[in-house]
Write a protein that holds these residues in place. Structure first.
Motif, PDB file in Angstrom:
ATOM      1  N   VAL A 163       0.882  -1.176   0.000  1.00  0.00           N
ATOM      2  CA  VAL A 163       0.000   0.000   0.000  1.00  0.00           C
ATOM      3  C   VAL A 163       0.914   1.220   0.000  1.00  0.00           C
ATOM      4  CG1 VAL A 163      -1.944  -1.101   1.209  1.00  0.00           C
ATOM      5  CG2 VAL A 163      -0.112  -0.043   2.539  1.00  0.00           C
ATOM      6  N   PRO A 164       0.372   2.415  -0.266  1.00  0.00           N
ATOM      7  CA  PRO A 164       1.230   3.603  -0.232  1.00  0.00           C
ATOM      8  C   PRO A 164       1.999   3.700   1.086  1.00  0.00           C
ATOM      9  CG  PRO A 164      -0.868   4.156  -1.205  1.00  0.00           C
ATOM     10  CD  PRO A 164      -0.993   2.751  -0.703  1.00  0.00           C
ATOM     11  N   GLY A 165       3.293   3.854   0.990  1.00  0.00           N
ATOM     12  CA  GLY A 165       4.136   3.945   2.171  1.00  0.00           C
ATOM     13  C   GLY A 165       4.693   2.625   2.657  1.00  0.00           C
ATOM     14  N   VAL A 166       4.229   1.507   2.059  1.00  0.00           N
ATOM     15  CA  VAL A 166       4.694   0.174   2.444  1.00  0.00           C
ATOM     16  C   VAL A 166       5.119  -0.581   1.177  1.00  0.00           C
ATOM     17  CG1 VAL A 166       4.131  -2.010   3.574  1.00  0.00           C
ATOM     18  CG2 VAL A 166       3.106   0.117   4.400  1.00  0.00           C
ATOM     19  N   LYS A 167       6.323  -1.117   1.167  1.00  0.00           N
ATOM     20  CA  LYS A 167       6.838  -1.802  -0.026  1.00  0.00           C
ATOM     21  C   LYS A 167       5.982  -3.019  -0.388  1.00  0.00           C
ATOM     22  CE  LYS A 167      11.059  -2.808   1.062  1.00  0.00           C
ATOM     23  NZ  LYS A 167      12.459  -3.290   0.884  1.00  0.00           N
ATOM     24  N   PRO A 168       5.848  -3.294  -1.675  1.00  0.00           N
ATOM     25  CA  PRO A 168       5.141  -4.510  -2.096  1.00  0.00           C
ATOM     26  C   PRO A 168       5.984  -5.746  -1.825  1.00  0.00           C
ATOM     27  CG  PRO A 168       6.107  -3.440  -4.005  1.00  0.00           C
ATOM     28  CD  PRO A 168       6.348  -2.519  -2.822  1.00  0.00           C
ATOM     29  N   ALA A 169       5.366  -6.898  -1.992  1.00  0.00           N
ATOM     30  CA  ALA A 169       6.087  -8.167  -1.840  1.00  0.00           C
ATOM     31  C   ALA A 169       7.070  -8.354  -2.992  1.00  0.00           C
ATOM     32  CB  ALA A 169       5.099  -9.322  -1.807  1.00  0.00           C
ATOM     33  N   GLU A 170       8.105  -9.148  -2.731  1.00  0.00           N
ATOM     34  CA  GLU A 170       9.044  -9.535  -3.780  1.00  0.00           C
ATOM     35  C   GLU A 170       8.678 -10.939  -4.267  1.00  0.00           C
ATOM     36  OE1 GLU A 170      13.218  -9.058  -3.137  1.00  0.00           O
ATOM     37  OE2 GLU A 170      12.951  -7.259  -1.900  1.00  0.00           O
ATOM     38  N   ALA A 187       1.401 -11.253 -11.272  1.00  0.00           N
ATOM     39  CA  ALA A 187       2.034 -10.730 -10.053  1.00  0.00           C
ATOM     40  C   ALA A 187       2.342  -9.245 -10.193  1.00  0.00           C
ATOM     41  CB  ALA A 187       3.319 -11.513  -9.756  1.00  0.00           C
ATOM     42  N   ALA A 188       2.816  -8.849 -11.376  1.00  0.00           N
ATOM     43  CA  ALA A 188       3.102  -7.433 -11.621  1.00  0.00           C
ATOM     44  C   ALA A 188       1.823  -6.615 -11.607  1.00  0.00           C
ATOM     45  CB  ALA A 188       3.814  -7.276 -12.965  1.00  0.00           C
ATOM     46  N   GLY A 189       0.755  -7.183 -12.173  1.00  0.00           N
ATOM     47  CA  GLY A 189      -0.534  -6.483 -12.184  1.00  0.00           C
ATOM     48  C   GLY A 189      -1.088  -6.264 -10.793  1.00  0.00           C
ATOM     49  N   LEU A 190      -0.733  -7.174  -9.871  1.00  0.00           N
ATOM     50  CA  LEU A 190      -1.167  -7.027  -8.478  1.00  0.00           C
ATOM     51  C   LEU A 190      -0.261  -6.076  -7.695  1.00  0.00           C
ATOM     52  CD1 LEU A 190      -2.077 -10.754  -7.718  1.00  0.00           C
ATOM     53  CD2 LEU A 190      -3.670  -8.834  -7.855  1.00  0.00           C
ATOM     54  N   GLY A 191       0.788  -5.572  -8.368  1.00  0.00           N
ATOM     55  CA  GLY A 191       1.632  -4.554  -7.751  1.00  0.00           C
ATOM     56  C   GLY A 191       2.909  -5.052  -7.114  1.00  0.00           C
ATOM     57  N   ALA A 192       3.217  -6.351  -7.242  1.00  0.00           N
ATOM     58  CA  ALA A 192       4.436  -6.891  -6.640  1.00  0.00           C
ATOM     59  C   ALA A 192       5.680  -6.454  -7.412  1.00  0.00           C
ATOM     60  CB  ALA A 192       4.363  -8.417  -6.598  1.00  0.00           C
TER      61      ALA A 192
END
Length: 376
Positions: A163-170, A187-192
């Protein structure tokens, strides 16, 4: 030809070998179709639809095997089906012999004609009957991985896209083929933040051209894998060697270098898995934990979305089923090099190199089982 479509009886397998549309197409060519009662129910197809398409619905799996010259399935036969298979009967389905020694010996003993979807191969090296299910499994892998990253399911408690301010998963994807590409895309579409590894530099260049900026590519070797798994939250195994066992890219000792709650999704489990600690699981009991690492190793992932999967699979298999039915398997395989590569076990002989090597069995040249005819 007399064609039978039994109901799949593998755990939580809801797909079916032919849709009513497929039945209608084969009937148009003059073939006789027998479908087991409720075979299509899991995929959303009623017995009445098969009857309207021209099939005869039979009450039991024994009836279907007894009638049919060609069996069209989705998954490999399981032990209870072995005695039903007749000598010389053509089975057109996924087999994955290189990860099933018992199955291999059973089909040799039954002297069946085993034509495997997963080794039908075009001159381009594309696998036309594996591609649709690879697309489904690839797209499902991040979806399942995201679910098992949740804390109540023993994952790290990470939202794939952050979420904004928190890094996505790797997310680490091992393999840049059909499965790996689809997995990376979702996975990229989900923002990872996604890393895709492969040993094919040309393929990595292609991905680099069209993938979004949150997908990076990296050459695959043990050093790079060991470094990447230390920070990965979700690792997707997407390695395929057609008709042969997948190599173990992640070994048991590597688990101790991962963060607790990391999720492994091994899509290659059908071919033995590319993660050493993976073993086949089911939709009913999909995960297990070793060294605090969650393993998701369901061997028939597309079976969870049977309507989509059955339609996608039949779109691909039907033209080949029609050819086999119209010409007979020998003539069809003489004329079509792609189909010929689908032959794995024929009348008690192993004719596919990957299967022979997997179980140290003698290999017979496929041309010798095609009645000595000239092979194109």
């Amino acid at each position: 030809m007399i064609i039978g479509v039994p109901k799949e009886i593998k755990n939580n397998e809801n797909r079916v070998g032919l849709t009513p549309a497929g039945v209608a197409e084969l009937r148009k060519h003059g073939h006789e179709l027998y479908v087991q009662a409720t075979a299509g129910l899991g995929s959303g197809f009623q017995d009445a639809e098969y009857e309207q398409a021209g099939a005869t619905v039979l009450p039991t799996i024994e009836d279907v095997y007894a009638k049919a010259e060609m069996i069209v399935k989705v998954k490999e036969p399981i032990a209870s089906e072995y005695p039903l298979i007749k000598e010389g009967q053509l089975l057109f389905t996924y087999f994955h012999f290189a990860s099933g020694e018992e199955l291999t010996h059973a089909m040799i003993e039954r002297k069946a004609i085993c034509l495997a979807y997963e080794t039908v191969e075009l001159p381009s090296r594309a696998l036309p009957l594996l591609i649709p299910m690879s697309e489904v499994a690839g797209r499902m892998a991040p979806q399942e991985g995201a679910k098992y990253l949740e804390k109540p399911l023993k994952g790290r408690g990470i939202l794939l896209g952050g979420v904004p301010g928190v890094k996505p998963a790797e997310v680490l994807v091992l393999g840049a083929g059909i499965v790996g590409t689809q997995a990376a895309k979702i996975a990229a579409g989900l923002g990872a933040q996604v890393t895709v590894m492969d040993i094919n530099l040309n393929r990595l260049r292609e991905l680099d051209d069209f993938m979004p900026k949150n997908v990076v590519t990296q050459y695959s070797n043990e050093y790079n894998i060991r470094a990447a798994i230390k920070t990965a939250d979700l690792i997707i195994g997407a390695v395929l060697i057609p008709g042969a066992k997948a190599p173990h890219l992640i070994t048991r000792d590597m688990l101790k270098t991962m963060k607790a709650g990391t999720v492994l999704v091994d899509v290659a489990v059908d071919q033995g898995g590319c993660i050493e600690t993976c073993k086949p699981t089911t939709h009913e009991d999909p995960t297990f934990i070793i060294d605090d690492i969650v393993h998701y190793c369901v061997a028939n992932m597309p079976g969870a979305v049977p309507y989509t999967s059955t339609l996608a699979l039949t779109n691909a298999t039907l033209p080949y089923a029609v050819k086999l039915a119209n010409l007979g398997w020998q003539k069809a395989c003489q004329q079509d090099a792609a189909l010929r590569l689908g032959l794995n076990v024929v009348s008690g002989e192993v004719v596919y190199q990957g299967v022979a090597e997997a179980w140290n069995l003698p290999l017979v040249d496929v041309s010798t089982v095609l009645e000595g005819a000239e092979v194109n």
